[in-house]
Design a protein around this motif. Structure first.
Motif, PDB file in Angstrom:
ATOM      1  N   SER A 143       1.070  -1.065   0.199  1.00 53.35           N
ATOM      2  CA  SER A 143      -0.079   0.102  -0.061  1.00 53.35           C
ATOM      3  C   SER A 143       1.007   1.124   0.007  1.00 53.35           C
ATOM      4  O   SER A 143       1.809   1.293   0.936  1.00 53.35           O
ATOM      5  CB  SER A 143      -0.827  -0.057   1.156  1.00 53.35           C
ATOM      6  OG  SER A 143      -1.554   1.122   1.324  1.00 53.35           O
ATOM      7  N   ALA A 144       0.637   2.148  -0.863  1.00 56.99           N
ATOM      8  CA  ALA A 144       1.144   3.395  -1.104  1.00 56.99           C
ATOM      9  C   ALA A 144       0.538   4.656  -0.730  1.00 56.99           C
ATOM     10  O   ALA A 144       0.279   5.772  -1.106  1.00 56.99           O
ATOM     11  CB  ALA A 144       1.668   3.579  -2.599  1.00 56.99           C
ATOM     12  N   ASP A 145      -0.653   4.057   0.339  1.00 55.26           N
ATOM     13  CA  ASP A 145      -1.677   5.278   0.884  1.00 55.26           C
ATOM     14  C   ASP A 145      -0.787   6.301   1.415  1.00 55.26           C
ATOM     15  O   ASP A 145      -1.536   7.490   1.133  1.00 55.26           O
ATOM     16  CB  ASP A 145      -2.488   4.466   1.619  1.00 55.26           C
ATOM     17  CG  ASP A 145      -3.714   5.399   1.920  1.00 55.26           C
ATOM     18  OD1 ASP A 145      -4.410   5.960   1.089  1.00 55.26           O
ATOM     19  OD2 ASP A 145      -3.832   5.849   3.217  1.00 55.26           O
ATOM     20  N   ALA A 168      -9.729  -1.354  -3.686  1.00 54.82           N
ATOM     21  CA  ALA A 168      -9.356  -1.540  -2.194  1.00 54.82           C
ATOM     22  C   ALA A 168      -8.979  -3.041  -2.361  1.00 54.82           C
ATOM     23  O   ALA A 168      -8.231  -3.761  -1.565  1.00 54.82           O
ATOM     24  CB  ALA A 168     -10.471  -1.334  -1.226  1.00 54.82           C
ATOM     25  N   THR A 169      -9.617  -3.998  -3.016  1.00 54.90           N
ATOM     26  CA  THR A 169      -9.426  -5.477  -2.938  1.00 54.90           C
ATOM     27  C   THR A 169      -8.075  -5.684  -3.241  1.00 54.90           C
ATOM     28  O   THR A 169      -7.351  -6.747  -2.523  1.00 54.90           O
ATOM     29  CB  THR A 169     -10.323  -6.340  -3.915  1.00 54.90           C
ATOM     30  OG1 THR A 169     -11.724  -5.893  -3.363  1.00 54.90           O
ATOM     31  CG2 THR A 169     -10.315  -7.847  -3.828  1.00 54.90           C
ATOM     32  N   ASN A 170      -7.426  -5.285  -4.328  1.00 57.03           N
ATOM     33  CA  ASN A 170      -6.008  -5.588  -5.028  1.00 57.03           C
ATOM     34  C   ASN A 170      -5.003  -4.791  -4.384  1.00 57.03           C
ATOM     35  O   ASN A 170      -3.842  -5.019  -4.607  1.00 57.03           O
ATOM     36  CB  ASN A 170      -6.141  -5.526  -6.457  1.00 57.03           C
ATOM     37  CG  ASN A 170      -6.894  -6.616  -6.819  1.00 57.03           C
ATOM     38  OD1 ASN A 170      -7.009  -7.895  -6.808  1.00 57.03           O
ATOM     39  ND2 ASN A 170      -8.071  -6.051  -7.755  1.00 57.03           N
ATOM     40  N   GLY A 171      -5.485  -3.928  -3.449  1.00 54.00           N
ATOM     41  CA  GLY A 171      -4.509  -2.823  -3.043  1.00 54.00           C
ATOM     42  C   GLY A 171      -3.745  -1.835  -3.942  1.00 54.00           C
ATOM     43  O   GLY A 171      -4.005  -2.203  -5.290  1.00 54.00           O
ATOM     44  N   VAL A 172      -3.063  -1.009  -3.504  1.00 56.68           N
ATOM     45  CA  VAL A 172      -2.563   0.150  -4.498  1.00 56.68           C
ATOM     46  C   VAL A 172      -0.874   0.265  -4.044  1.00 56.68           C
ATOM     47  O   VAL A 172      -0.627   1.098  -3.378  1.00 56.68           O
ATOM     48  CB  VAL A 172      -3.133   1.444  -4.173  1.00 56.68           C
ATOM     49  CG1 VAL A 172      -2.738   2.504  -5.327  1.00 56.68           C
ATOM     50  CG2 VAL A 172      -4.719   1.260  -4.658  1.00 56.68           C
TER      51      VAL A 172
END
Length: 511
Positions: A143-145, A168-172
């Motif tokens: 995650s790079a949130d 959201a399911t696969n992440g960022v």
């Protein structure tokens, strides 16, 4: 919590001798007794306001609270960081890695464990550069949130949700390349997300690009700016009809900070991603009072734009602009603290990540839009011998609202209570209050009214790790509505009592 400490200790002992370990567990445990409105009981307001209970949430906060964090302040949570740094086999190169986890306890007793922008970092320090200078490449594998644009968390953008909740399911995940010198820095980076393409019913990759820079013009003056471009996929409603209408977003943010006696601070939610454990900041560390005068003033602005469906023309899209401004001023003189907070957000900025309202649509032509604006002033004084800090906050807010020339609520076949055009108050993302069609005896159009709030606070530090915290607040909000049946049996928006009196009492432990 012993499990978390054991986890961190095990990770620390498992590191090889030449490595530099910077692990920690930073925990806040909150025991709360509160009532968001003692003047109302269960079923009397929307949202519902049960009687005083153990526990609290966002409903127990005011519009000026938590400006620099996404949390309410009442959660029990831990930040777990397992960190390792070691010199590489090549001169000038250093390797780092940090597994960062957010452990959040739920009211039902369950525990959520989330990645908090764990990273792997390579830092190259050219010959002659300073100790804290270098060229770094950072990869966020999950995650790079926390790699965002903007500076105050309330109006930051470009996090994982910029691709909408469908990602959201696969992440960022993402990556960032940065040059850091003594007086300036510059970076460029990107993110990817997997989102279903409703036209072909398969997942596709969406891309985001970010860049920014900052310059300490003086020891007391910093200027920063950044921008980004993001793909958001297709308009789902049009894609199901065979129309390919991409949604793309872009924007810029900038900030000017003047600070004397204190370093330039960062949002609580931005603190976890650090390039060096020397500057790790404990999330829940107590306030320090070194004496003398110190202050900081920051002014931040953002302009964003994204393409959304044009409601008045089938299959067409058009850009929708969004703006935000934030003013933060803080001063500390010996044991006295003062703060001033101001915010401006257009309605399109509030709904930017949805995106739009209704989702993926621009507002119809002729819609009357009003932005959110608020101003809050706070002060407190610390009595060191008693370890006691009383304070107060007062604020006024003009909430965002819109009135469309055509009904936008209730879909194509709205219920009778939503027929016609109405003023809709938007308190935050998708948090709506529908006002009655007309107000007062003159049958004038209902408009959003200012909200007034005042809060008295205290903090009593009982030890280095435990404190008692109390808040009593009053709010006058003449935009509170609920749906009640009229004499014909049709549910209509109806005003509620605008007065609310609430309190929060906490025992908080930090370690």
């Amino acid at each position: 919590m012993k499990t978390l400490q054991t986890l961190a200790l095990t990770g620390l002992l498992s590191l090889s001798a030449p490595a530099w370990a910077g692990d920690f567990v930073d925990t806040r445990l909150s025991f709360v007794f509160a009532d968001d409105n003692v003047l109302a009981g269960s079923g009397e307001t929307t949202p519902n306001s049960p009687n005083a209970r153990f526990g609290a949430g966002n409903q127990n906060t005011q519009f000026y609270d938590n400006f620099n964090t996404k949390f309410s302040g009442f959660e029990s949570l831990s930040n777990v960081v397992l960190y390792k740094r070691a010199p590489a086999f090549f001169e000038g190169l250093t390797t780092e890695a940090a597994l960062t986890l957010l452990v959040l306890e739920r009211p039902a007793g369950g525990v959520d464990i989330r990645d908090n922008s764990s990273y792997i970092r390579l830092n190259y320090q050219p010959p002659g550069w300073g100790e804290k200078e270098g060229i770094s490449l950072v990869g966020f594998p999950v995650s790079a949130d926390r790699f965002r644009l903007g500076y105050a968390y309330r109006i930051s953008w470009g996090g994982s949700d910029v691709f909408t909740t469908r990602s959201a399911t696969n992440g960022v995940p993402g990556a960032k390349l940065q040059i850091t010198r003594d007086k300036w820095y510059a970076y460029v980076g990107g993110k990817t997300a997997l989102v279903q393409n409703e036209l072909i019913l398969e997942e596709e990759t969406l891309y985001g690009v970010m860049a920014g820079a900052g310059w300490d013009i003086l020891d007391t003056l910093r200027v920063e700016a950044g921008g980004g471009y993001f793909q958001k996929g297709l308009v789902p409603g049009l894609a199901t009809l065979g129309v390919e209408a991409p949604v793309n977003a872009a924007g810029i943010s900038g900030q000017v900070v003047y600070h004397v006696g204190v370093p330039v601070g960062t949002s609580v939610d931005f603190r976890l991603y650090k390039n060096d454990p020397d500057i790790y900041q404990r999330f829940f560390a107590p306030e320090l009072y070194p004496g003398g005068l110190s202050y900081s003033v920051s002014l931040e602005g953002s302009y964003l734009s994204q393409t959304l469906e044009k409601p008045d023309e089938f299959g067409a899209t058009q850009p929708q602009g969004a703006t935000a401004l934030a003013l933060q001023a803080r001063a500390k003189w010996n044991f006295l603290r003062l703060s001033l907070l101001g915010l401006y957000r257009s309605l399109s900025y509030i709904q930017f990540n949805v995106p739009g309202f209704p989702p993926f649509q621009d507002f119809p032509d002729g819609t009357k839009l009003k932005p959110e604006m608020f101003l809050a002033l706070g002060a407190d004084y610390h009595f060191p011998k008693m370890h006691f800090t009383p304070g107060f906050v007062v604020g006024v807010q003009q909430p965002a609202s819109f009135r469309s020339p055509t009904p936008v609520l209730g879909g194509n076949n709205p219920p009778e209570g939503l027929i016609g055009t109405r003023t809709v108050v938007v308190r935050d993302v998708n948090q709506l209050s529908v006002l009655p069609e007309v107000c007062s005896k003159s049958n004038s159009v209902c408009q959003a009214q200012p909200i007034y709030s005042a809060k008295a606070t205290f903090r009593w530090d009982l030890s280095d790790s435990v404190a008692a915290v109390g808040e009593v607040y009053y709010t006058y909000d003449n935009n509170r509505t609920t749906f009640r049946d009229d004499i014909t049996g049709v549910a209509q928006p109806t005003f509620e009592d605008p007065h609310a009196l609430g309190f929060n009492t906490l025992l908080q432990a930090r370690f």
